[in-house]
Design an enzyme around this catalytic site. Structure first.
Site, PDB file in Angstrom:
ATOM      1  N   SER A 132       0.834  -1.192   0.000  1.00 60.72           N
ATOM      2  CA  SER A 132       0.000   0.000   0.000  1.00 60.72           C
ATOM      3  C   SER A 132       0.877   1.253   0.000  1.00 60.72           C
ATOM      4  O   SER A 132       1.669   1.443  -0.929  1.00 60.72           O
ATOM      5  CB  SER A 132      -0.960  -0.040   1.189  1.00 60.72           C
ATOM      6  OG  SER A 132      -1.991   0.909   1.048  1.00 60.72           O
ATOM      7  N   ASP A 148      -9.328  -4.997  -5.440  1.00 61.43           N
ATOM      8  CA  ASP A 148      -8.876  -3.994  -4.474  1.00 61.43           C
ATOM      9  C   ASP A 148      -9.867  -2.838  -4.418  1.00 61.43           C
ATOM     10  O   ASP A 148     -10.104  -2.153  -5.414  1.00 61.43           O
ATOM     11  CB  ASP A 148      -7.490  -3.480  -4.875  1.00 61.43           C
ATOM     12  CG  ASP A 148      -6.789  -2.723  -3.755  1.00 61.43           C
ATOM     13  OD1 ASP A 148      -7.448  -1.906  -3.088  1.00 61.43           O
ATOM     14  OD2 ASP A 148      -5.584  -2.956  -3.548  1.00 61.43           O
ATOM     15  N   HIS A 200      -7.584  -5.455  -1.095  1.00 60.94           N
ATOM     16  CA  HIS A 200      -6.454  -4.716  -0.556  1.00 60.94           C
ATOM     17  C   HIS A 200      -5.975  -5.425   0.712  1.00 60.94           C
ATOM     18  O   HIS A 200      -6.756  -6.033   1.431  1.00 60.94           O
ATOM     19  CB  HIS A 200      -6.901  -3.289  -0.233  1.00 60.94           C
ATOM     20  CG  HIS A 200      -5.797  -2.326  -0.028  1.00 60.94           C
ATOM     21  ND1 HIS A 200      -5.016  -1.849  -1.061  1.00 60.94           N
ATOM     22  CD2 HIS A 200      -5.321  -1.736   1.093  1.00 60.94           C
ATOM     23  CE1 HIS A 200      -4.133  -1.003  -0.589  1.00 60.94           C
ATOM     24  NE2 HIS A 200      -4.284  -0.911   0.725  1.00 60.94           N
TER      25      HIS A 200
END
Length: 429
Positions: A263, A359, A392
């Site tokens: 991330s 995601d 994610h």
């Protein structure tokens, strides 16, 4: 008193149909997020993330709870039968999610390795000496354990002057020789540049590599809004400089340092790999070596300036207000310089970009664009894997997908390591 008792009974009255509907909604959201565009979808991420990665826990808990409610009589009558049917359907969806998480990652990751490294990449890996696992368990499936196994108290270090923000854990096997030269990986955690906790992110990957004799350095770094950009990348660069100067004391090889992150950490890892020795982000240590031999950004952000696309304008606004503390209109260069996609060059090290197909936080299209541009420009291998059904932060839980991803990343980094050793041997002859 009688009124209070009636109110208590009413509050505790079972409502099997709404509950079953919520169970089914949660399972469907885990299979495919109900929203994947813009910041309004964050709620779908938080509820769908654990369901998509560890559906077996939800399934087991739901079955046990359904048995309890069945004995209580919640599934009697027409509404109860409908509730039971919805619950059963949610179980089927959870089973499908589990099967997808077990069966789909490996062929996708293997295809990425073959496409980027060649069909004979496994032959290159066979040239490396094997390092037996001290546990006798040779796969990542059984080495995702707590950090206590690999991080002794003497291996918690300060790499910079900013207190706890500059702490790092050095992961290493306890039987690893301190005078050895093991390959090194620097791990940068995510957290929207507002959290920089080195624990408990990337445990599947770090434990997998540590078990195979690698040395891993997991960082904290300064975060916003207390600190503003570029403090984040300066800390990453400072950590790389510390690793190059000190990792030999822990049995690591300072000439082979790779980098990874998830991330926001994926953004920082990619940016650090593409900007080695940049004096702008090395104040006070301009002459330090901050280059890396390979980079593995995972579900990262690669574009800090484009406002085209769903959620992009909100993201840039978030950067302006909380991370950079400056307007993109007045300081556009700050945002472009911080964008890995604008820093790509032909001499970039090998990259392995991983992203989840579903995601909800960082759209997968951003990773596709970055990997495509890397392949157009870089002379080194650029691998890209888009994991089916993955959300994610898919590698935080010890899920089958996280373990298989760790093994694939380990093979990529080991291939780079083997090729480095082979080129050194060729040069010697």
């Amino acid at each position: 008193m009688p009124r209070l008792r009636r109110a208590t009974r009413f509050a505790r009255k079972p409502r099997p149909l709404p509950r079953a509907a919520l169970e089914l909604l949660n399972a469907v959201n885990g299979f495919r997020p109900l929203g994947r565009r813009g910041y309004r979808t964050l709620a779908f991420f938080w509820f769908g993330w654990p369901t998509s990665e560890v559906p077996g826990y939800y399934l087991a808990a739901s079955v046990l709870d359904a048995m309890r409610r069945g004995l209580r009589g919640d599934f009697r009558g027409r509404r109860g039968v409908i509730a039971a049917a919805l619950t059963a359907i949610s179980w089927l969806v959870l089973i499908v999610i589990h099967r997808r998480g077990v069966t789909t990652p490996k062929p996708v990751l293997h295809a990425a390795l073959v496409d980027g490294l060649g069909p004979d990449y496994t032959e290159v890996l066979q040239t490396l000496p094997t390092t037996p696992s001290p546990s006798g368990r040779p796969t990542a499936w059984r080495t995702t354990t707590s950090r206590r196994r690999y991080v002794e108290s003497v291996n918690i270090v300060h790499y910079g002057p900013h207190g706890r923000a500059n702490l790092a854990d050095v992961w290493r096997r306890r039987d690893l020789p301190r005078e050895g030269k093991a390959p090194v990986l620097v791990q940068i955690p995510g957290g929207a540049w507002a959290l920089g906790w080195r624990r408990p992110q990337a445990y599947p990957l770090m434990s997998h590599l540590a078990d195979r004799g690698w040395v891993i350095v997991a960082l904290n770094y300064r975060v916003s809004p207390r600190n503003h950009w570029p403090d984040h990348i300066i800390d990453v660069k400072r950590a790389l400089a510390w690793v190059k100067a000190n990792i030999a004391d822990y049995g690591g090889d300072p000439s082979f340092v790779a980098i990874t992150g998830e991330s926001a950490g994926g953004h920082l890892a990619a940016l650090a790999a593409l900007t080695p020795d940049d004096p702008t982000w090395q104040p006070g240590f301009e002459g330090a070596d901050t280059s890396v031999v390979a980079a593995v950004p995972i579900y990262g952000r690669y574009d800090w300036h484009s406002t085209d696309g769903e959620g992009r304008r909100e993201f840039v606004g978030f950067l302006e207000k909380f991370i950079v503390g400056r307007s993109i209109t007045k300081y556009p260069r700050v945002f472009t310089d911080a964008s890995p996609i604008d820093r790509i060059h032909g001499d970039a090290p090998p990259f392995f970009v991983l992203h989840g197909q579903h995601d909800s936080v960082i759209p997968v299209e951003e990773a596709r664009a970055f990997a495509a541009e890397m392949r157009n420009v870089s002379k080194a291998p650029v691998l890209y894997a888009e994991l089916p059904g993955a959300q994610h932060a898919f590698d935080v839980f010890p899920s089958p997908r996280a373990h298989v991803s760790a093994e694939a990343v380990g093979e990529f980094l080991s291939w780079v390591y083997a090729r480095r050793d082979a080129s050194h041997l060729d040069a010697a002859h």
